[in-house]
Design an enzyme around this catalytic site. Structure first.
Site, PDB file in Angstrom:
ATOM      1  N   GLU A  98      38.384 -32.583  51.586  1.00  0.00           N
ATOM      2  CA  GLU A  98      37.830 -32.398  52.930  1.00  0.00           C
ATOM      3  C   GLU A  98      36.310 -32.334  52.885  1.00  0.00           C
ATOM      4  O   GLU A  98      35.731 -31.776  51.948  1.00  0.00           O
ATOM      5  CB  GLU A  98      38.359 -31.091  53.539  1.00  0.00           C
ATOM      6  CG  GLU A  98      39.646 -31.263  54.337  1.00  0.00           C
ATOM      7  CD  GLU A  98      39.405 -31.834  55.735  1.00  0.00           C
ATOM      8  OE1 GLU A  98      38.379 -32.502  55.953  1.00  0.00           O
ATOM      9  OE2 GLU A  98      40.256 -31.607  56.605  1.00  0.00           O
ATOM     10  N   ASP A  99      35.682 -32.877  53.910  1.00  0.00           N
ATOM     11  CA  ASP A  99      34.228 -32.782  54.025  1.00  0.00           C
ATOM     12  C   ASP A  99      33.786 -31.379  54.410  1.00  0.00           C
ATOM     13  O   ASP A  99      32.891 -30.806  53.813  1.00  0.00           O
ATOM     14  CB  ASP A  99      33.708 -33.814  55.044  1.00  0.00           C
ATOM     15  CG  ASP A  99      34.479 -33.787  56.367  1.00  0.00           C
ATOM     16  OD1 ASP A  99      35.452 -33.019  56.495  1.00  0.00           O
ATOM     17  OD2 ASP A  99      34.103 -34.549  57.276  1.00  0.00           O
ATOM     18  N   ASP A 102      35.761 -25.817  59.257  1.00  0.00           N
ATOM     19  CA  ASP A 102      35.095 -25.090  60.326  1.00  0.00           C
ATOM     20  C   ASP A 102      36.076 -24.022  60.827  1.00  0.00           C
ATOM     21  O   ASP A 102      36.183 -22.950  60.235  1.00  0.00           O
ATOM     22  CB  ASP A 102      34.707 -26.127  61.388  1.00  0.00           C
ATOM     23  CG  ASP A 102      33.854 -25.581  62.513  1.00  0.00           C
ATOM     24  OD1 ASP A 102      33.167 -24.584  62.302  1.00  0.00           O
ATOM     25  OD2 ASP A 102      33.883 -26.160  63.616  1.00  0.00           O
ATOM     26  N   VAL A 152      26.339 -29.829  61.368  1.00  0.00           N
ATOM     27  CA  VAL A 152      25.626 -30.618  60.352  1.00  0.00           C
ATOM     28  C   VAL A 152      26.125 -32.060  60.308  1.00  0.00           C
ATOM     29  O   VAL A 152      27.259 -32.346  60.698  1.00  0.00           O
ATOM     30  CB  VAL A 152      25.764 -29.969  58.949  1.00  0.00           C
ATOM     31  CG1 VAL A 152      25.033 -28.645  58.898  1.00  0.00           C
ATOM     32  CG2 VAL A 152      27.231 -29.802  58.557  1.00  0.00           C
ATOM     33  N   ARG A 164      26.647 -40.847  59.150  1.00  0.00           N
ATOM     34  CA  ARG A 164      27.552 -40.691  58.003  1.00  0.00           C
ATOM     35  C   ARG A 164      26.931 -41.179  56.700  1.00  0.00           C
ATOM     36  O   ARG A 164      27.284 -40.725  55.624  1.00  0.00           O
ATOM     37  CB  ARG A 164      28.849 -41.488  58.238  1.00  0.00           C
ATOM     38  CG  ARG A 164      29.738 -40.949  59.352  1.00  0.00           C
ATOM     39  CD  ARG A 164      31.110 -41.623  59.270  1.00  0.00           C
ATOM     40  NE  ARG A 164      31.916 -41.432  60.469  1.00  0.00           N
ATOM     41  CZ  ARG A 164      32.682 -40.360  60.695  1.00  0.00           C
ATOM     42  NH1 ARG A 164      32.727 -39.377  59.820  1.00  0.00           N
ATOM     43  NH2 ARG A 164      33.407 -40.274  61.786  1.00  0.00           N
TER      44      ARG A 164
HETATM   45  P1  IMP Z   1      38.096 -27.581  61.928  1.00  0.00           P
HETATM   46  O1  IMP Z   1      39.462 -28.034  62.330  1.00  0.00           O
HETATM   47  O2  IMP Z   1      37.459 -26.793  63.054  1.00  0.00           O
HETATM   48  O3  IMP Z   1      38.052 -26.841  60.633  1.00  0.00           O
HETATM   49  O4  IMP Z   1      37.161 -28.840  61.772  1.00  0.00           O
HETATM   50  C1  IMP Z   1      37.698 -30.074  61.810  1.00  0.00           C
HETATM   51  C2  IMP Z   1      36.763 -31.215  61.770  1.00  0.00           C
HETATM   52  O5  IMP Z   1      35.675 -31.048  62.668  1.00  0.00           O
HETATM   53  C3  IMP Z   1      36.126 -31.459  60.422  1.00  0.00           C
HETATM   54  O6  IMP Z   1      36.986 -32.101  59.529  1.00  0.00           O
HETATM   55  C4  IMP Z   1      34.994 -32.352  60.863  1.00  0.00           C
HETATM   56  O7  IMP Z   1      35.453 -33.670  61.041  1.00  0.00           O
HETATM   57  C5  IMP Z   1      34.589 -31.759  62.178  1.00  0.00           C
HETATM   58  N1  IMP Z   1      33.452 -30.834  62.010  1.00  0.00           N
HETATM   59  C6  IMP Z   1      33.447 -29.501  61.985  1.00  0.00           C
HETATM   60  N2  IMP Z   1      32.208 -29.009  61.814  1.00  0.00           N
HETATM   61  C7  IMP Z   1      31.402 -30.093  61.718  1.00  0.00           C
HETATM   62  C8  IMP Z   1      29.992 -30.267  61.511  1.00  0.00           C
HETATM   63  O8  IMP Z   1      29.195 -29.326  61.392  1.00  0.00           O
HETATM   64  N3  IMP Z   1      29.555 -31.551  61.475  1.00  0.00           N
HETATM   65  C9  IMP Z   1      30.367 -32.637  61.599  1.00  0.00           C
HETATM   66  N4  IMP Z   1      31.687 -32.520  61.780  1.00  0.00           N
HETATM   67  C10 IMP Z   1      32.199 -31.269  61.839  1.00  0.00           C
HETATM   68 MG    MG Z   2      36.970 -34.140  58.679  1.00  0.00          MG
END
Ligand code: IMP
Ligand code: MG
Length: 174
Positions: A98-99, A102, A152, A164
């Protein structure tokens, strides 16, 4: 929104990725079938590619993709599978790549999805972690950097599909 200051430099990323690859290579040195790397499209492609080039164990690649509905800088929490596994992961060692994590909602959804296919093991590697935003806990085995609660971009991460290709991670500013 515009590109802001550099948060994690290209050098720091490359150094950390090499350290993570060394740790992963040690941990999977004794598996008898290739480790399945499972990057989550599209954001994890840079990280997964660089990481894989430093691994000293045989690997296979499969990819999954999800959408979390909603654009801009807030994820909605409604996760939809856009691209499923193509390999049979039953009995195999799988490392999700995973990148960024969040809220954890996307990763938790995918983790449970892959787990249902009965891999021998399933672990998670992530480049960036926003611990402060966590709603759903996720078990991170290999972590690159903890970062503050800021949106970010770069090194795979986008804002409306832009940025990207940057080699460093930058903050996005209003
Ligand atoms: P989560 O489900 O909230 O943990 O985040 C899911 C997705 O939101 C990540 O896999 C990213 O694709 C996108 N995301 C969350 N935070 C960022 C950020 O700071 N920059 C870019 N993409 C983000
Ligand atoms: Mg992602």
């Amino acid at each position: 929104m515009k590109l802001g200051r550099e948060l994690v430099s290209a050098d720091a990323i490359q150094r950390r990725v090499r350290e993570m690859a060394a740790e992963i290579s040690r941990d999977y040195a004794r598996v008898d079938q290739p480790l399945i790397l499972l990057p989550v499209l599209k954001g994890s492609v840079c990280f997964a590619t660089d990481l894989s080039r430093h691994l000293e164990v045989p690997v296979n690649f499969d990819y999954v993709a999800v959408s979390s509905y909603g654009s801009g800088t807030e994820s909605s929490g409604h996760v939809q599978l856009l691209k499923d596994l193509t390999m049979d992961v039953a009995g195999r060692d799988v490392l999700m790549v995973e990148d960024i994590i969040d809220t954890g909602l996307t990763t938790a959804f995918l983790f449970e999805h892959v787990q249902r296919h009965r891999p021998a093991s399933l672990k998670l590697s992530v480049l960036l972690n926003k611990e402060e935003r966590r709603i759903k806990p996720v078990p991170i085995a290999y972590k690159g950097f903890d970062i503050p609660n800021q949106f970010v971009v770069g090194y795979g991460l986008d804002y409306n599909e832009l940025y990207r290709n940057l080699t460093a991670v930058h903050v996005l500013e209003p």
